[in-house]
Motif scaffolding. Structure first.
Motif, PDB file in Angstrom:
ATOM      1  N   UNK A   1       0.814  -1.213   0.000  1.00  0.00           N
ATOM      2  CA  UNK A   1       0.000   0.000   0.000  1.00  0.00           C
ATOM      3  C   UNK A   1       0.848   1.265   0.000  1.00  0.00           C
ATOM      4  N   UNK A   2       2.079   1.170  -0.551  1.00  0.00           N
ATOM      5  CA  UNK A   2       2.894   2.360  -0.778  1.00  0.00           C
ATOM      6  C   UNK A   2       2.209   3.289  -1.775  1.00  0.00           C
ATOM      7  N   UNK A   3       2.392   4.593  -1.583  1.00  0.00           N
ATOM      8  CA  UNK A   3       1.834   5.567  -2.523  1.00  0.00           C
ATOM      9  C   UNK A   3       2.367   5.309  -3.929  1.00  0.00           C
ATOM     10  N   UNK A   4       1.498   5.471  -4.921  1.00  0.00           N
ATOM     11  CA  UNK A   4       1.911   5.457  -6.330  1.00  0.00           C
ATOM     12  C   UNK A   4       1.773   6.860  -6.889  1.00  0.00           C
ATOM     13  N   UNK A   5       2.753   7.258  -7.720  1.00  0.00           N
ATOM     14  CA  UNK A   5       2.721   8.633  -8.238  1.00  0.00           C
ATOM     15  C   UNK A   5       3.300   8.688  -9.642  1.00  0.00           C
ATOM     16  N   UNK A   6       2.805   9.647 -10.407  1.00  0.00           N
ATOM     17  CA  UNK A   6       3.325   9.971 -11.736  1.00  0.00           C
ATOM     18  C   UNK A   6       3.527  11.478 -11.777  1.00  0.00           C
ATOM     19  N   UNK A   7       4.727  11.909 -12.183  1.00  0.00           N
ATOM     20  CA  UNK A   7       5.055  13.338 -12.308  1.00  0.00           C
ATOM     21  C   UNK A   7       5.788  13.535 -13.626  1.00  0.00           C
ATOM     22  N   UNK A   8       5.100  14.074 -14.619  1.00  0.00           N
ATOM     23  CA  UNK A   8       5.654  14.241 -15.959  1.00  0.00           C
ATOM     24  C   UNK A   8       5.761  15.717 -16.317  1.00  0.00           C
ATOM     25  N   UNK A   9       6.838  16.073 -17.016  1.00  0.00           N
ATOM     26  CA  UNK A   9       7.027  17.450 -17.478  1.00  0.00           C
ATOM     27  C   UNK A   9       6.500  17.619 -18.896  1.00  0.00           C
ATOM     28  N   UNK A  10       5.953  18.819 -19.176  1.00  0.00           N
ATOM     29  CA  UNK A  10       5.721  19.309 -20.534  1.00  0.00           C
ATOM     30  C   UNK A  10       4.891  18.362 -21.396  1.00  0.00           C
ATOM     31  N   UNK A  11       3.715  18.002 -20.901  1.00  0.00           N
ATOM     32  CA  UNK A  11       2.784  17.188 -21.683  1.00  0.00           C
ATOM     33  C   UNK A  11       1.891  18.092 -22.527  1.00  0.00           C
ATOM     34  N   UNK A  12       1.548  17.630 -23.707  1.00  0.00           N
ATOM     35  CA  UNK A  12       0.892  18.483 -24.700  1.00  0.00           C
ATOM     36  C   UNK A  12      -0.613  18.545 -24.466  1.00  0.00           C
ATOM     37  N   UNK A  13      -1.237  19.533 -25.094  1.00  0.00           N
ATOM     38  CA  UNK A  13      -2.692  19.666 -25.075  1.00  0.00           C
ATOM     39  C   UNK A  13      -3.357  18.370 -25.526  1.00  0.00           C
ATOM     40  N   UNK A  14      -4.418  17.994 -24.820  1.00  0.00           N
ATOM     41  CA  UNK A  14      -5.149  16.809 -25.233  1.00  0.00           C
ATOM     42  C   UNK A  14      -5.894  16.158 -24.091  1.00  0.00           C
ATOM     43  N   UNK A  15      -6.427  14.974 -24.372  1.00  0.00           N
ATOM     44  CA  UNK A  15      -7.214  14.206 -23.416  1.00  0.00           C
ATOM     45  C   UNK A  15      -6.368  13.069 -22.866  1.00  0.00           C
ATOM     46  N   UNK A  16      -6.458  12.854 -21.540  1.00  0.00           N
ATOM     47  CA  UNK A  16      -5.657  11.841 -20.861  1.00  0.00           C
ATOM     48  C   UNK A  16      -6.569  10.997 -19.965  1.00  0.00           C
ATOM     49  N   UNK A  17      -6.068   9.793 -19.638  1.00  0.00           N
ATOM     50  CA  UNK A  17      -6.809   8.868 -18.791  1.00  0.00           C
ATOM     51  C   UNK A  17      -5.874   8.295 -17.736  1.00  0.00           C
ATOM     52  N   UNK A  18      -6.199   8.526 -16.460  1.00  0.00           N
ATOM     53  CA  UNK A  18      -5.445   7.939 -15.344  1.00  0.00           C
ATOM     54  C   UNK A  18      -6.214   6.726 -14.835  1.00  0.00           C
ATOM     55  N   UNK A  19      -5.561   5.569 -14.853  1.00  0.00           N
ATOM     56  CA  UNK A  19      -6.214   4.322 -14.459  1.00  0.00           C
ATOM     57  C   UNK A  19      -5.641   3.818 -13.138  1.00  0.00           C
ATOM     58  N   UNK A  20      -6.521   3.563 -12.179  1.00  0.00           N
ATOM     59  CA  UNK A  20      -6.153   2.935 -10.910  1.00  0.00           C
ATOM     60  C   UNK A  20      -6.678   1.509 -10.957  1.00  0.00           C
ATOM     61  N   UNK A  21      -5.777   0.549 -10.762  1.00  0.00           N
ATOM     62  CA  UNK A  21      -6.156  -0.861 -10.901  1.00  0.00           C
ATOM     63  C   UNK A  21      -5.800  -1.646  -9.642  1.00  0.00           C
ATOM     64  N   UNK A  22      -6.751  -2.416  -9.164  1.00  0.00           N
ATOM     65  CA  UNK A  22      -6.520  -3.328  -8.038  1.00  0.00           C
ATOM     66  C   UNK A  22      -5.508  -4.383  -8.450  1.00  0.00           C
ATOM     67  N   UNK A  23      -4.443  -4.557  -7.627  1.00  0.00           N
ATOM     68  CA  UNK A  23      -3.464  -5.610  -7.886  1.00  0.00           C
ATOM     69  C   UNK A  23      -3.897  -6.840  -7.100  1.00  0.00           C
ATOM     70  N   UNK A  24      -4.424  -7.840  -7.821  1.00  0.00           N
ATOM     71  CA  UNK A  24      -5.119  -8.950  -7.170  1.00  0.00           C
ATOM     72  C   UNK A  24      -4.224  -9.728  -6.220  1.00  0.00           C
ATOM     73  N   UNK A  25      -2.984  -9.988  -6.616  1.00  0.00           N
ATOM     74  CA  UNK A  25      -2.118 -10.811  -5.768  1.00  0.00           C
ATOM     75  C   UNK A  25      -1.713 -10.099  -4.484  1.00  0.00           C
ATOM     76  N   UNK A  26      -1.861  -8.775  -4.461  1.00  0.00           N
ATOM     77  CA  UNK A  26      -1.487  -8.026  -3.265  1.00  0.00           C
ATOM     78  C   UNK A  26      -2.663  -7.532  -2.453  1.00  0.00           C
ATOM     79  N   UNK A  27      -3.887  -7.991  -2.794  1.00  0.00           N
ATOM     80  CA  UNK A  27      -5.087  -7.459  -2.148  1.00  0.00           C
ATOM     81  C   UNK A  27      -6.014  -8.600  -1.751  1.00  0.00           C
ATOM     82  N   UNK A  28      -6.656  -8.424  -0.596  1.00  0.00           N
ATOM     83  CA  UNK A  28      -7.523  -9.475  -0.086  1.00  0.00           C
ATOM     84  C   UNK A  28      -8.998  -9.242  -0.408  1.00  0.00           C
TER      85      UNK A  28
END
Length: 363
Positions: free
Chosen positions: A202-229
């Motif tokens: 359950x460590x924090x997950x993060x994404x930090x990207x520089x200089x991304x262009x105009x447009x539509x984006x999708x951030x997906x959070x997914x349950x990791x089955x082997x690490x979750x009860x």
């Protein structure tokens, strides 16, 4: 008629049904049944229709709540473009319930069997991302609904900061970021993954990207089955701030009782690293950032309201020397909890962060 039950629509569905699908003169319609949990946007893309053929796309809602696709169900959207051009349905703010996506062979435009691909997605629309953080707390992913997708737009070239925090104890969730590569406004299998964070537990997950262009984006959070009860709860925050104003934790040094150090990297693909520590009465710390090959800076933060964000007045010290000069912040000596951020000013660089612990004569 082919009937495919997709269960709860969770993120992106492309392989929950047979990968080879076709419509014939004798079986001209396929229906894909799915459920929404909560208010979400629905995106459906009918693509790769066989050359010289035509298929149409329609979306229905189970209007009479009988769980069966029948003549009483209301059509809420359609796409009936001619030839083998892609058909797209993109609807905002659709409520919980049962839905039916229908793919139908268009007889006057087809000579025989019509093959096609279909992608379906359910997303939470966050609008246009800005420097002001957008937060969604106490979301959850479950064994039956293992993915959440958050869509957002950038206007102009911006940084992207995303952090998944407060993941439930004993569980695991991963974070991925996609760009709408084909510009069809729908999260589908053609969209390019541009970054990910798949830290264990359950460590924090993060994404930090520089200089991304105009447009539509999708951030997906997914349950990791082997690490979750079971169900995995989490919070998510997003912004375009430079440096990041979201306080995810790369490592928690805990209550300092000795010197600590950590090597790391900041640059275009990881603009900000954030560490947490605390000091008690009669203790202090000096913080040094060394080993730079490009320009990186340093700041210390006290999250006074414990909201996981860098608010006005919470940055207490900074070091912003130019070029590859080392950075330092000395004599932090008030007891309490702190965050220290290492962040990119320009270029890409490795670094060594050192926390020199000392004792004081006062509390």
């Amino acid at each position: 008629m082919g009937n495919f039950n997709l269960g709860t629509l969770s993120g992106l569905e492309t392989n929950s049904f047979p990968s080879s699908k076709s419509l014939t003169v004798f079986d001209p319609t396929d229906v894909f049944r799915f459920r929404l949990n909560g208010t979400k946007d629905i995106g459906i893309a009918l693509t790769n229709i066989s050359a010289g053929d035509d298929a149409d796309l329609r979306l229905f809602r189970d209007s009479n709540n009988n769980g069966v696709f029948d003549s009483a169900d209301r059509q809420i959207a359609s796409s009936i473009r001619g030839g083998n051009r892609d058909d797209i349905i993109n609807l905002s703010n659709q409520g919980s319930g049962l839905y039916f996506a229908q793919v139908q062979r268009y007889a006057p435009g087809s000579s025989g069997n019509v093959s096609y691909n279909l992608s379906l997605s359910a997303t939470v629309n966050l609008g246009t991302l800005t420097n002001t953080p957008v937060t969604r707390n106490s979301f959850s992913v479950t064994p039956n609904d293992p993915k959440d997708v958050f869509e957002f737009r950038l206007n102009g070239t911006r940084n992207i900061n995303i952090a998944v925090t407060d993941i439930s104890a004993g569980d695991d969730a991963d974070l991925r970021l996609f760009r709408d590569s084909n510009n069809n406004g729908v999260f589908d299998s053609a969209d390019q993954q541009i970054a990910s964070s798949i830290r264990g537990g359950n460590n924090d997950d993060s994404i930090n990207l520089a200089d991304q262009v105009t447009g539509l984006y999708f951030a997906q959070v997914e349950r990791f089955a082997r690490g979750s009860s079971g169900s995995v709860s989490y919070d998510i925050a997003l912004s375009t701030s430079d440096p990041s104003n979201i306080l995810h934790t790369e490592q928690d040094f805990g209550n300092l009782s000795a010197d600590r150090s950590r090597t790391g990297f900041v640059g275009n693909t990881d603009t900000t690293d954030t560490y947490e520590f605390s000091i008690g009465f009669f203790e202090g710390v000096n913080i040094n950032l060394t080993g730079l090959s490009s320009d990186a800076d340093l700041r210390v933060i006290r999250d006074s309201n414990n909201n996981g964000l860098v608010d006005s007045g919470e940055v207490i010290r900074t070091s912003t020397r130019g070029g590859s000069l080392s950075e330092s912040i000395s004599d932090i000596n008030l007891s309490g909890d702190y965050f220290v951020q290492v962040y990119q000013f320009s270029g890409n660089t490795n670094y060594t962060l050192t926390l020199d612990h000392f004792t004081t004569r006062f509390a």
